[in-house]
Structure formats: structure tokens, C-alpha cells
Design a protein around this motif. Structure first.
Motif, PDB file in Angstrom:
ATOM      1  N   TYR A  10       0.681  -1.286   0.058  1.00  0.00           N
ATOM      2  CA  TYR A  10      -0.087  -0.056  -0.247  1.00  0.00           C
ATOM      3  C   TYR A  10       0.888   1.216  -0.045  1.00  0.00           C
ATOM      4  O   TYR A  10       1.064   2.096  -0.946  1.00  0.00           O
ATOM      5  CB  TYR A  10      -1.114  -0.027   1.207  1.00  0.00           C
ATOM      6  N   ASP A  11       1.403   1.678   1.038  1.00  0.00           N
ATOM      7  CA  ASP A  11       2.272   2.698   1.154  1.00  0.00           C
ATOM      8  C   ASP A  11       3.388   2.896   0.277  1.00  0.00           C
ATOM      9  O   ASP A  11       4.326   2.164   0.374  1.00  0.00           O
ATOM     10  CB  ASP A  11       2.736   3.040   2.762  1.00  0.00           C
ATOM     11  N   GLY A  12       3.505   4.090  -0.510  1.00  0.00           N
ATOM     12  CA  GLY A  12       4.472   4.237  -1.428  1.00  0.00           C
ATOM     13  C   GLY A  12       4.452   3.483  -2.695  1.00  0.00           C
ATOM     14  O   GLY A  12       5.358   3.511  -3.577  1.00  0.00           O
ATOM     15  N   THR A  13       3.185   2.679  -2.797  1.00  0.00           N
ATOM     16  CA  THR A  13       3.228   1.868  -3.942  1.00  0.00           C
ATOM     17  C   THR A  13       1.806   2.395  -4.486  1.00  0.00           C
ATOM     18  O   THR A  13       1.819   2.845  -5.598  1.00  0.00           O
ATOM     19  CB  THR A  13       3.103   0.133  -3.623  1.00  0.00           C
ATOM     20  N   GLY A  28       5.671  -3.797  -4.920  1.00  0.00           N
ATOM     21  CA  GLY A  28       5.816  -2.829  -3.893  1.00  0.00           C
ATOM     22  C   GLY A  28       7.182  -2.137  -3.917  1.00  0.00           C
ATOM     23  O   GLY A  28       7.952  -2.186  -4.946  1.00  0.00           O
ATOM     24  N   ASP A  29       7.219  -1.113  -3.158  1.00  0.00           N
ATOM     25  CA  ASP A  29       8.426  -0.093  -2.995  1.00  0.00           C
ATOM     26  C   ASP A  29       9.532  -0.473  -2.217  1.00  0.00           C
ATOM     27  O   ASP A  29      10.410   0.336  -2.096  1.00  0.00           O
ATOM     28  CB  ASP A  29       7.885   1.353  -2.717  1.00  0.00           C
ATOM     29  N   ASN A  30       9.525  -1.551  -1.529  1.00  0.00           N
ATOM     30  CA  ASN A  30      10.379  -1.915  -0.554  1.00  0.00           C
ATOM     31  C   ASN A  30      11.263  -3.237  -0.877  1.00  0.00           C
ATOM     32  O   ASN A  30      10.540  -4.110  -1.078  1.00  0.00           O
ATOM     33  CB  ASN A  30       9.789  -2.078   0.969  1.00  0.00           C
TER      34      ASN A  30
END
Ligand SMILES: [Mg+2]
Length: 230
Positions: free
Chosen positions: A9-12, A187-189
Motif C-alpha cells: 500500500y504505502d509508497g506503492t 511494492g516499493d520496499n
């Protein structure tokens, strides 16, 4: 057969306008104490390691209600604010205020290409899931932002008590999806999303960031369909 994409979710998919915990904490400090000399770097150093997702090897099923999750977090903020010199109930009041400000509904946004990309993939038969290290309120944000009707399911660390890249939260996600022909993670991580997914056999695409040694990546979500459709 099911073809599924698991989205971080966050950053994606989404972000918080105005910054996240560091910015929110500093905003509350400046509200209470406009002359405070504290900087973002000072606050960042204090907040390091205090969130459940900073300790993915420590399961926390005992915090799986919003009340328990926030009580633990507000206690930690209260201790930090006390250390910064806010005494006599001020620290606790400010810690509660961090919660209120952080949850401000209009701050939670989606990146511009998200809904179109999800819809284009849905039209080609892909199902969407969200797997997030997040707050208890994630489900409300997803609802308000119009994502909910596009999702086949959501697994939130605040509810299940495990944080990515812990294999148990991935196992819960796979259990929810059930039998599938193809599953991807996006995802972004590079650790929580890419390494975590790959560790349980799910290929992963890194988005919006760069990291050496990652097999699949794209600048934003509009690059995802070409990768998952090979
Ligand atoms: Mg993320």
C-alpha cells in the motif's frame, strides 16, 4: 484459474500528503510549542524503531485491535515527548494529537495512475489484493479512496500481528488467494516486498525506487502490466 497481483500500500498505491510520522510529530510539537528548535532529523532519530514494522521479527497478535494498537503506539510517543521535555500530561495530550493529525482523512491519497492500471489489469482477468504493514485504519482509507471495490482481499499487519517480510503474513495472504495460476507481488520496499515475496516463492516487482540486484522493476505502476503479462 486465478491470476493475482498482491500490492503493497504505502509508497506503492498511496501516500500521505504532508509527510508521515516524522512530519506529523514535528507538526504537533510546533503546534504546542512554536519556538521548539527541533528539526526533522531530531525527530527521525527519536522515532527510529518504534513502529511494529520496524521489528518484523516480533509478531504482535496482542495488538490486533485498533484500541490495543494505538494504546501501545501512543504510550511510545508519550515516552519520547516526555524525554523531549514535555511534562505534566502535555506529552500524552500531544501523543493523542499525533494520532488525530496522522489520521486526517484528506491527507491520504492515491498515486495518479493507480486506478487506471488496476482497472486495465482487471479487464484482462487479474485479481487485486493488498498486503500492507499499516495502521488499523487502512481498510477505511482503501474504502474512501475507491480502491475497495477493486480488491479481492486485503491483509493488514495491524490486524494479523505479523509484519512483512515475515513469512507468516505472506502465508496468510496466499491462504486468502487460494489456488492460483500466477501470483505477483508489487511494492516499493526491496526487503519487505521483494525479498519477502521471493522468500515464499512469489516473483516481485520493485516500483518507484531503485535497488541493486532486483530482477523486476518499473518507475510507476503503468509498467506493471507489461511485466506480469510477460
Ligand atoms: Mg511501501
Amino acid at each position: 484459474m486465478v491470476r493475482a497481483i498482491i500490492w503493497d500500500y504505502d509508497g506503492t498505491l498511496g501516500y500521505r500528503e504532508g509527510g508521515m510520522w516524522v512530519a506529523t510529530t514535528l507538526e504537533v510539537i510546533h503546534e504546542e510549542d512554536p519556538a521548539s528548535p527541533l528539526t526533522e532529523d531530531d525527530v527521525r532519530a527519536r522515532l527510529r524503531g518504534i513502529f511494529p514494522w520496524d521489528r518484523p521479527d516480533e509478531p504482535h497478535p496482542h495488538l490486533s485491535t485498533p484500541e490495543a494498537w494505538w494504546a501501545a503506539q501512543v504510550d511510545l510517543f508519550t515516552d519520547i515527548l516526555g524525554d523531549l521535555g514535555y511534562y505534566d500530561g502535555r506529552a500524552r495530550r500531544m501523543a493523542e494529537r499525533i494520532r488525530t493529525v496522522y489520521l486526517r482523512p484528506d491527507a491520504w491519497r492515491l498515486y495518479p495512475e493507480v486506478l487506471d492500471t488496476l482497472d486495465a489489469l482487471s479487464a484482462r482477468g487479474w485479481q487485486h489484493y493488498v498486503l500492507s504493514n499499516h495502521l488499523p485504519e487502512l481498510g477505511e482509507f482503501v474504502e474512501r479512496l475507491g480502491l475497495a471495490p477493486r480488491l479481492s482481499g486485503l491483509v493488514n499487519s495491524a490486524e494479523v500481528g505479523y509484519e512483512k517480510p515475515h513469512p507468516e503474513i505472506y502465508r496468510r495472504m496466499l491462504e486468502m488467494i487460494g489456488p492460483a495460476e500466477t501470483i505477483w507481488m508489487v511494492g516499493d520496499n526491496p526487503v519487505a516486498d521483494v525479498a519477502g515475496a521471493e522468500a515464499v516463492g512469489i516473483p516481485a516487482i520493485l516500483v518507484r525506487t531503485r535497488h541493486e540486484g532486483v530482477r523486476y522493476r518499473c518507475d510507476d505502476l503503468s509498467g506493471v502490466p507489461a511485466i506480469v503479462e510477460g
